[in-house]
Design an enzyme around this catalytic site. Structure first.
Site, PDB file in Angstrom:
ATOM      1  N   ASP A  29       0.865  -1.181   0.000  1.00 15.41           N
ATOM      2  CA  ASP A  29       0.000   0.000   0.000  1.00 15.41           C
ATOM      3  C   ASP A  29       0.904   1.234   0.000  1.00 15.41           C
ATOM      4  O   ASP A  29       1.815   1.329   0.821  1.00 15.41           O
ATOM      5  CB  ASP A  29      -0.888  -0.026   1.250  1.00 15.41           C
ATOM      6  N   GLU A  88     -13.016   2.661  -0.422  1.00 11.06           N
ATOM      7  CA  GLU A  88     -12.216   3.624  -1.172  1.00 11.06           C
ATOM      8  C   GLU A  88     -11.914   3.205  -2.609  1.00 11.06           C
ATOM      9  O   GLU A  88     -11.708   4.046  -3.467  1.00 11.06           O
ATOM     10  CB  GLU A  88     -10.920   3.970  -0.422  1.00 11.06           C
ATOM     11  N   HIS A  93     -10.619  -6.274  -2.138  1.00 10.31           N
ATOM     12  CA  HIS A  93      -9.245  -6.330  -1.669  1.00 10.31           C
ATOM     13  C   HIS A  93      -9.186  -6.586  -0.168  1.00 10.31           C
ATOM     14  O   HIS A  93     -10.129  -6.312   0.565  1.00 10.31           O
ATOM     15  CB  HIS A  93      -8.470  -5.065  -2.028  1.00 10.31           C
ATOM     16  N   HIS A  95      -6.633  -6.003   3.198  1.00  9.18           N
ATOM     17  CA  HIS A  95      -5.483  -5.305   3.780  1.00  9.18           C
ATOM     18  C   HIS A  95      -4.783  -6.252   4.748  1.00  9.18           C
ATOM     19  O   HIS A  95      -5.435  -6.840   5.622  1.00  9.18           O
ATOM     20  CB  HIS A  95      -5.938  -4.085   4.591  1.00  9.18           C
TER      21      HIS A  95
END
Length: 129
Positions: A29, A88, A93, A95
């Site tokens: 990220d 967002e 996805h 994290h």
């Protein structure tokens, strides 16, 4: 319109690759909560995690587990946290965040790394896969 993650998969946007197979991609990220904050995505653009079919969902979780194990070997931490937020970027996805304290999961405090630090970190994690 393609998401930023679809553009990463297509090679249109630079990124710090951690791992990749024919269906999934993991990369650092660029606005990390903690050093080593990694995103795992399906290459196929699907908006929501729970819209993935069972095989793709389980495949993403197994892929994320493999990356998390390498991440924990690389970045000193108490454990690897996992979060699915998904507001967002309209692309499913996961994290993976090295944790030493709960604030690192709050998406409020960010850390900064130079491009050289990102590259070195990505390479170190790759070596632990």
């Amino acid at each position: 319109m393609a998401s930023i993650f679809t553009k990463i998969v297509a090679g249109e946007i630079p990124y710090y690759r951690i791992a990749e197979d024919e269906n999934y991609l993991a990369f650092l990220d660029v606005n990390p909560n903690a050093k080593g904050h990694t995103l795992c995505i399906p290459k196929q653009e699907i908006n929501k995690l729970f819209d993935l079919d069972d095989q793709a969902y389980l495949g993403l979780m197994l892929f994320a587990k493999k990356v998390a194990v390498a991440l924990e070997k690389t970045v000193p931490c108490k454990r690897i946290g996992m979060a699915v937020i998904g507001l967002e970027v309209p692309h499913a996805h996961v994290h993976l965040i090295p944790l030493n304290e709960m604030d690192e999961m709050r998406f409020q405090n960010k850390v900064s790394l130079t491009p050289q630090e990102f590259n070195a970190l990505a390479q170190a994690i790759q070596e632990n896969l």
